[in-house]
Design a protein around this motif. Sequence first.
Motif: not given
Length: 729
Positions: A303, A312, A344
């Motif tokens: 993740g 991200w 994540t």
Amino acid sequence: FTAAFLWPYAAFAGGRSGVSRMLYREGRESLSAHFAQGAGIGVATGARWLSGNVARRQADSAGAVEGFGFEAPPPPLASLKDVRPRLHLTATRVEVLRDMVGVHPEARELYANAKYRELFDRIRQVADRGVRTGPPEYVLDDGWSGRSQLWQRSVGEMIPHLALAYLMTGEAEYLESAREWILASCGYETWGLPPLSDVHLAAAHQLYGLAVAYDWLYDDLDEATKQVVRECMEERAAFMFRKAVAEEVRWHRMYIENQLWVNTTALAAAGMAFYGQVEGADDWIALALAKYEVTFDALGSDGASHEGVGYWGYGVEYMLKFMDLADSLLDRDFFTGQEWFANTAFFRLYASLPRDSWERQLSVMTFADSRPFDWYGPEHILRLLASRYRCSYAQWLADVTEEAGICGTTATFLNLLWYDPSVAPERPADLPGFRHFNDMDIVYGRSGWHGSETVWAFKCGPHIGHKAIQMFDYDPGGGHVHPDAGSFQVFSYGEPLVVSSGYTWKATKYQNTALVNGLGQKGDDRAWFLLDELCRESRGARILAAVPGERMDYVIGDVTDAYRSEAGLRSFLRHFHYIRPATWVIVDEFEARQPSTFELLFHGASPFEKRSERTWRSAGEKAALNVRLVAPADAEFHTFRQHLKSTSGELTDRHLETLKAANHAESEHAVFVTVLSAAPADETEVFSADFKESEDADILVIESSRKRIALQLNMERDDPSQPVLSIVD
């Protein structure tokens, strides 16, 4: 922007699972010959309605692309061909949300939910700003984004907020403002300047925003406005598609870079909104599906993002938009079985700085080109992850980041769509403070979750992660990575103490790691990290051990493969030890092919002041860091202010306060032992760290006003993954 090729699609002829490494490693010439024979490549979908022939194509004189699209349309999309809305929302869902936000007095008492009202209030604030300001006038160059014309991203981002505000309230000012922004966007002379016109991020944000608004407001927009949008799509979305298929955009094979995700999601949304109305719209969807098949197979299981927390948020937002659309309109569930997405939210959670210290531009600890705060979200991202993976910690983090006012507002509208009240928020009080994200080989550690804890991070992995570097023989999206293997960061007592360079020129000398004979790591000294060599060789730095303990956590990083061959390095092991609450011991083992100089670099938020022959102090307003180099005995020191280059190569006013330590006499072997200790800035601290004489072992004794600890140094180890230090009292 050099043309490249679409050959990785070939790996999916037999399905998404078990991607053949051989196909990724085949040479360009052999694949070109294969395509020249007119091979038809199927794209696995779980449902056999999609077929794509991704052989090299030539656009005809009208600019059309043949041989790409659906054999038969996906049933959900086909069934909704004449139904609006269908992107992220349905008519039934709109009615439910209207009741939940309680905008109509008669519904407020019966249905309205305080959380939904709170979420909609934030959306309405964004929309009201759009009504007040109106769309920006077209400018050729805003003085910041240059040829990218990134100022246009805010246009695409505002449009869905206005559209949703109208859907929820029925207030005419939102509809009229949405129409004004839509026409402004379609009327801009360019969406990015050549060679980025209509193929870069300015275009993608507007394609997505226009697609959503066209779909949501279809019954209320006048026909003239809808015609303008359709013509815009026929020109601009089709142009982006043709350029991608013709391999004339850099991002077309950057499968793990945010630009591919943003652009292909925009194409998919446009295709779904204009399916049945604009010729070739199904091709845009098919292209996005084919790209994402590769992306999802390239993601590791941990993740973590190689592009840092800021990117991200940007990338995951657009991936989740696509996944949400694919789930409802293409009958494709990309959520189930995706470990990267299941984990994540924890990447963002562990990257969080202590909650009591959050500020709008200081809330996370991150590597790569990201800065220490969220650019996109993260609350809307976390809400969908909470819903899909039943993650109570993600829901909690969404709530508290929103309450703290540290979230971006670029996609606030998604909160209302993605919030799932059935997932109760849970504080991470019982989570361990140590987590190893083992594909990227990033470790985050902390002294607790109480809000004023110490946080640190250590990075020592392949620049794009273990899975991706094995999968590709070219760099598929490492441009925002830094040459920072073996680097670390520290935050304690309310302030950053050992810091990252942020969005800069890629230089090892800007990182908290080491130079060997004045030379840095592969990818050093350039604007963008992209490094095909590491991918062809399938290697990079790696973490050998990452072990939490009751009193001490330790991480061992093998940094060797990150360095340029001309540095002459045989081995570089960095042992990183964290002793609660705020002490770190770093043991660096170097071995070179010839007598060499090894330089350690430490970058602080405040200048380093010499306190004794081998001790330096960096103090801010709240916290101070003592740095003592215990070994080698002949160490030399140098402190200076290091100004940073931007990606243009020009020096900027941004700088790092730098402490550099090096061995005086060149040697083939060297061992450095460095002790760092944090304390409140206003505390008079007694600090020392030295080896004490002992008949049986080398004992390192660290003393301060807060504690005393003794550690045994064990350099004679058969296994490099074994710890070099152990606590003896």
